[in-house]
Design an enzyme around this catalytic site. Structure first.
Site, PDB file in Angstrom:
ATOM      1  N   ALA A 165       0.882  -1.169   0.000  1.00 43.86           N
ATOM      2  CA  ALA A 165       0.000   0.000   0.000  1.00 43.86           C
ATOM      3  C   ALA A 165       0.919   1.218   0.000  1.00 43.86           C
ATOM      4  O   ALA A 165       2.075   1.130   0.436  1.00 43.86           O
ATOM      5  CB  ALA A 165      -0.882  -0.025   1.232  1.00 43.86           C
TER       6      ALA A 165
ATOM      7  N   GLY B  55       0.621  -4.924   0.884  1.00 51.33           N
ATOM      8  CA  GLY B  55      -0.594  -4.959   0.056  1.00 51.33           C
ATOM      9  C   GLY B  55      -0.356  -5.622  -1.293  1.00 51.33           C
ATOM     10  O   GLY B  55      -1.289  -6.142  -1.905  1.00 51.33           O
TER      11      GLY B  55
ATOM     12  N   GLU C 239      -0.617  -9.249  -0.647  1.00 50.87           N
ATOM     13  CA  GLU C 239      -2.051  -9.511  -0.432  1.00 50.87           C
ATOM     14  C   GLU C 239      -2.810  -9.508  -1.761  1.00 50.87           C
ATOM     15  O   GLU C 239      -3.720 -10.316  -1.967  1.00 50.87           O
ATOM     16  CB  GLU C 239      -2.623  -8.454   0.522  1.00 50.87           C
ATOM     17  CG  GLU C 239      -2.058  -8.579   1.928  1.00 50.87           C
ATOM     18  CD  GLU C 239      -2.472  -7.432   2.833  1.00 50.87           C
ATOM     19  OE1 GLU C 239      -2.083  -6.275   2.533  1.00 50.87           O
ATOM     20  OE2 GLU C 239      -3.188  -7.671   3.813  1.00 50.87           O
TER      21      GLU C 239
ATOM     22  N   GLU D  96       4.586  -5.350   7.213  1.00 46.27           N
ATOM     23  CA  GLU D  96       3.848  -4.307   7.933  1.00 46.27           C
ATOM     24  C   GLU D  96       4.346  -4.093   9.356  1.00 46.27           C
ATOM     25  O   GLU D  96       4.348  -2.968   9.862  1.00 46.27           O
ATOM     26  CB  GLU D  96       2.340  -4.640   7.955  1.00 46.27           C
ATOM     27  CG  GLU D  96       1.618  -4.408   6.642  1.00 46.27           C
ATOM     28  CD  GLU D  96       1.696  -5.596   5.693  1.00 46.27           C
ATOM     29  OE1 GLU D  96       2.481  -6.530   5.938  1.00 46.27           O
ATOM     30  OE2 GLU D  96       0.962  -5.573   4.692  1.00 46.27           O
TER      31      GLU D  96
END
Ligand code: DAK
Length: 260
Positions: free
Chosen positions: A67, A112, A115, A135
């Site tokens: 992200a 992300g 993911e 993270e």
């Protein structure tokens, strides 16, 4: 919708979807997440013929490096919850898409990005690809389904280790763990994904959609996957495709599936 961060190319009923933020290693900012939501929710379902989608990142260094860290510096707990919920919904659109979606992982797939790759149905990795959920290095946890999908793919022991240490693994290790389907030479990820999709494209489209639906039921809380399989099987036996598939087998010819 005009896409600022996605490039879409079509060839022979296969869409190549490229995340175009190379300078930021294709990090997922909110605009890209909205574009992915529109693409998988509104745009792609209406496209016909569509036999499958290949998702990759621009350039040769990263699939998606996470992200966009620069966008979530000022998040409070409530905004963080909203962002995670939205991200999960977008990734469910991919996981529940009725045609196969293959991630062509052409470099870093972190946070992300890992993911996102895990939300795709299948994953082809370049030898230089790196996977990880870093993270914890930032003092947060994955919010787009990473704690759930990683454990389901690689198991609790290794999955917890990766989530707790933030360590990266290389493509071979990801393959050994069952996180990716195949490892290919750098630059050959899309080609390998196309070959795999072309193979699936010869199968009955309704059957392909129903396999995805039934397999997704394995991971849905409160869903009896065996009952879902019974329903999905019933739906496929009532199709023209099944009649065609059986007739072609008996006549010793290739089936000509219509997706009906
Ligand atoms: N976000 C924004 N920019 C990024 C980025 C990212 N995730 N990753 C890389 N970039 C940018 C860098 O800032 C740099 O930009 P400039 O400085 O040139 O402007 C450019 O991409 C090139 O990166 P590097 O210079 O760092 O390249 P290196 O080869 O040295 O290193 C690297 C490559 C991939 C090892 C390194 O860039 C890196 O460690 N990147 C961050 C990886 C990471 O930690 N990713 C996970 C992010 S956490 C949430 C839901 C979900 C999430 C968070 C919250 N909520 C619901 C609240 C998910 C979080 C994540 O994904």
């Amino acid at each position: 919708m005009t896409y600022n961060n996605l490039q879409i190319e079509e060839e022979g009923g296969i869409l190549l979807l490229t995340i175009q933020r190379e300078k930021a290693l294709n990090a997922l900012n909110q605009e890209t997440m909205r574009e992915l939501e529109h693409f998988f929710g509104e745009d792609a379902p209406g496209r016909d013929p569509l036999r499958g989608i290949i998702l990759t990142g621009a350039g040769s260094k990263a699939f998606v490096a996470g992200a966009d860290i620069k966008e979530f510096l000022d998040l409070d707990a409530e905004a963080g919850r909203r962002m995670a919920k939205h991200g999960q919904e977008v990734f469910f659109l991919i996981e529940r898409f009725t045609r196969p979606v293959i991630a062509a992982v052409n470099g870093f797939a972190l946070g992300g990005g890992c993911e996102l790759a895990m939300a795709c149905h299948l994953r082809i990795a370049g030898e230089h690809a790196r996977f990880g959920q870093p993270e914890v290095n930032l003092g947060i946890i994955p919010g787009f389904g990473g704690t759930q999908r990683l454990i389901r793919y690689v198991g609790r022991t290794k999955g917890l280790e990766l989530l707790l240490t933030g360590d990266m693994i290389d493509a071979q290790e990801a393959h050994r763990l069952g996180l990716v389907n195949a490892v290919v030479a750098p630059g050959k990820e899309v080609e390998a994904a196309r070959t795999l999709l072309s193979k699936i494209a010869g199968k009955g489209p309704v059957a392909v959609a129903k396999v995805i639906e039934a397999v997704n039921a394995v991971f849905e809380d409160g869903t009896d996957g065996f009952s879902r399989e019974v329903e999905a099987f019933g739906a496929t036996t009532g199709t023209e495709d099944f009649k065609e598939g059986a007739a072609a087998f008996i006549a010793k010819r290739k089936p000509d599936f219509k997706g009906k």
